[in-house]
Design a protein around this motif. Structure first.
Motif, PDB file in Angstrom:
ATOM      1  N   SER A   2      59.886  42.273  76.598  1.00 20.77           N
ATOM      2  CA  SER A   2      59.245  42.074  75.293  1.00 20.77           C
ATOM      3  C   SER A   2      59.424  43.311  74.425  1.00 20.77           C
ATOM      4  CB  SER A   2      57.750  41.770  75.475  1.00 20.77           C
ATOM      5  OG  SER A   2      57.117  42.849  76.126  1.00 20.77           O
ATOM      6  N   GLU A   3      59.414  43.096  73.119  1.00 24.80           N
ATOM      7  CA  GLU A   3      59.557  44.212  72.195  1.00 24.80           C
ATOM      8  C   GLU A   3      58.263  45.011  72.116  1.00 24.80           C
ATOM      9  OE1 GLU A   3      60.840  42.726  68.493  1.00 24.80           O
ATOM     10  OE2 GLU A   3      62.784  42.013  69.226  1.00 24.80           O
ATOM     11  N   GLU A   4      58.419  46.290  71.904  1.00 24.25           N
ATOM     12  CA  GLU A   4      57.256  47.168  71.847  1.00 24.25           C
ATOM     13  C   GLU A   4      57.300  48.018  70.587  1.00 24.25           C
ATOM     14  OE1 GLU A   4      57.311  49.463  75.449  1.00 24.25           O
ATOM     15  OE2 GLU A   4      56.381  47.881  76.650  1.00 24.25           O
ATOM     16  N   LYS A   5      56.152  48.583  70.277  1.00 28.15           N
ATOM     17  CA  LYS A   5      56.047  49.522  69.175  1.00 28.15           C
ATOM     18  C   LYS A   5      55.226  50.715  69.619  1.00 28.15           C
ATOM     19  CE  LYS A   5      52.164  46.882  67.221  1.00 28.15           C
ATOM     20  NZ  LYS A   5      51.699  46.106  66.049  1.00 28.15           N
ATOM     21  N   ASN A  13      53.310  53.371  74.034  1.00 27.38           N
ATOM     22  CA  ASN A  13      54.009  52.144  73.714  1.00 27.38           C
ATOM     23  C   ASN A  13      53.094  50.950  73.965  1.00 27.38           C
ATOM     24  OD1 ASN A  13      56.361  53.465  73.029  1.00 27.38           O
ATOM     25  ND2 ASN A  13      57.231  53.321  75.083  1.00 27.38           N
ATOM     26  N   VAL A  14      53.023  50.064  72.982  1.00 26.99           N
ATOM     27  CA  VAL A  14      52.245  48.833  73.134  1.00 26.99           C
ATOM     28  C   VAL A  14      53.121  47.673  72.693  1.00 26.99           C
ATOM     29  CG1 VAL A  14      50.005  49.966  72.787  1.00 26.99           C
ATOM     30  CG2 VAL A  14      51.284  49.098  70.822  1.00 26.99           C
ATOM     31  N   LYS A  15      52.689  46.454  72.973  1.00 24.69           N
ATOM     32  CA  LYS A  15      53.467  45.287  72.587  1.00 24.69           C
ATOM     33  C   LYS A  15      53.562  45.180  71.058  1.00 24.69           C
ATOM     34  CE  LYS A  15      52.557  42.537  76.733  1.00 24.69           C
ATOM     35  NZ  LYS A  15      52.018  41.265  77.270  1.00 24.69           N
ATOM     36  N   ALA A  16      54.668  44.649  70.621  1.00 25.96           N
ATOM     37  CA  ALA A  16      54.899  44.568  69.173  1.00 25.96           C
ATOM     38  C   ALA A  16      53.886  43.679  68.474  1.00 25.96           C
ATOM     39  CB  ALA A  16      56.310  44.044  68.899  1.00 25.96           C
ATOM     40  N   ALA A  18      50.776  43.397  69.294  1.00 20.90           N
ATOM     41  CA  ALA A  18      49.401  43.900  69.457  1.00 20.90           C
ATOM     42  C   ALA A  18      48.811  44.310  68.121  1.00 20.90           C
ATOM     43  CB  ALA A  18      49.398  45.085  70.407  1.00 20.90           C
TER      44      ALA A  18
END
Length: 204
Positions: A2-5, A13-16, A18
């Protein structure tokens, strides 16, 4: 995967998708409608560019000119897409800018017409660009002379239009009955539209 930001507060780093950082509790701001529109347009452009690049890879035998054309088409499509999004988001702004452009063009056209009319009101359009004479006045004066071939135009002055007419005064040189050359004047009333003259006086 999954993409993160990256959280701007703690750097984790957290999920995009979120909305809140699970490490420090930082709340991510929801992007506005304009940001979403720009992001959607950018994503569409990126996807289109990827498709074009894949197509170019499959058709490597194409010359560079055709490849550039495809890239241009992709960019053009992205611009059209972005314009459509902006038109949906801000239709009143698009209409207002169009109205402003049309109003500016109309104002410029009106100014040009007014300037042309002001120049025409001076009466210079009724004078020859060659010697500055009025053809109708000159023709009538020569028709009344004993020796029309002796006519020499010196100067013509014309007044601004008044009641649709220009007052004109022409100074010229011509041969008299004794063979000598005299300077004389002629006055005329000239129609502002047709530039036709009516002689009002003729003599010295």
């Amino acid at each position: 995967m999954s993409e993160e930001k990256v959280c701007p507060d703690c750097g984790e780093n957290v999920k995009a998708a979120a909305r809140k950082c699970r490490f420090c509790g930082y709340k991510f701001e929801e992007p506005g409608i304009w940001d979403r529109a720009v992001q959607a347009a950018a994503t569409a452009a990126t996807e289109k560019a990827r498709e074009i690049e894949a197509q170019r890879a499959k058709n490597f035998q194409w010359i560079s000119g055709k490849g550039c054309l495809i890239s241009f088409v992709g960019i053009f499509a992205a611009v059209i897409l972005l314009g459509a999004i902006i038109n949906v988001i801000d239709p009143e702004g698009v209409a207002q800018r169009k109205a402003e452009r049309e109003a500016a063009a109309q104002a410029e056209k009106t100014m040009e017409v007014a300037e042309a009319q002001a120049e025409k009101d001076k009466g210079f359009h009724c004078l020859s660009a060659w010697d500055g004479s009025n053809l109708s006045t000159k023709t009538q004066v020569k028709a009344r002379m004993r020796n029309p071939d002796s006519f020499e135009h010196i100067e013509t002055k014309i007044a601004p239009v008044s009641n649709g007419k220009h007052l004109l005064r022409m100074t010229y040189r011509a041969q008299n009955g004794f063979g000598g050359m005299n300077v004389a004047t002629a006055a005329a009333s000239v129609d502002a539209m047709s530039c036709d003259a009516v002689l009002t006086s003729l003599g010295r």
